[in-house]
Design an enzyme around this catalytic site. Structure first.
Site: not given
Length: 187
Positions: A108-110
């Site tokens: 998730v995210c970066a």
């Protein structure tokens, strides 16, 4: 834990994102998973200072997670936490083993861009945090909150973390259980 409990590894580092880490661990425990948090700090230190200053204590150092079987390896994001995950040779070895054996892994995210894309572990059409510098690392990224592509699941960031965690639970335990957990959590 019952014998039907799925084993989930959640690796963390200094500057990993705490909302994402907590959503993954808390939600999957509610599903019945055995969740193990592993620190990737090279010195084996278990305490990680997360991206907003919260201190989390991992269960084990990442070296202890190698050689074990995992039903899912789920990476939180956060910067530069995702870079520390990417630079952890034991973690990359675990992820490569998951891919080779057709077992689930997620980010998730970066982390989809910084870890999975950088290591050739995600294909076209995944998602990540929609920021310049991250999107360019991805191959044909999509704007969906959560993307399930076979045994790989990706998501955008802190605001989609609960949806991400429920999707992971659904992949491990089925749609009926996911609906029940989501209803209990008012999601």
């Amino acid at each position: 834990m019952s014998s039907t409990a799925k084993r989930v590894l959640v690796p963390i580092a200094d500057d990993s994102e705490e909302i994402e880490t907590t959503c993954i661990t808390d939600t999957l425990v509610r599903f019945g998973a055995e969740v193990v948090v592993a620190s990737v700090k090279p010195d084996g230190e278990l305490v990680c200072k997360m991206s907003r200053g919260v201190k989390m204590i991992a269960d084990i150092p990442i070296d202890d997670a190698t050689g074990q079987e995992w039903d899912l390896v789920a990476l939180p994001g956060g910067m530069p936490g995702a870079e520390y995950l990417r630079d952890s040779a034991p973690l990359i070895s675990i992820l490569e083993k998951q891919k080779a054996s057709g077992k689930m892994y997620a980010a998730v995210c970066a982390s989809p861009a910084v870890v999975l894309a950088a290591k050739g572990l995600v294909g076209e059409g995944a998602t990540c945090y929609p920021a310049p510098g991250l999107l360019e690392k991805m191959s044909s990224p999509v704007d969906d909150d959560v993307v399930v592509q076979g045994n790989v699941v990706t998501s955008k960031g802190p605001g989609t973390a609960l949806k991400f965690a429920i999707a992971l639970g659904e992949q491990l335990y089925g749609a009926e259980k996911a609906k029940a957990i989501a209803d209990e959590m008012l999601a």
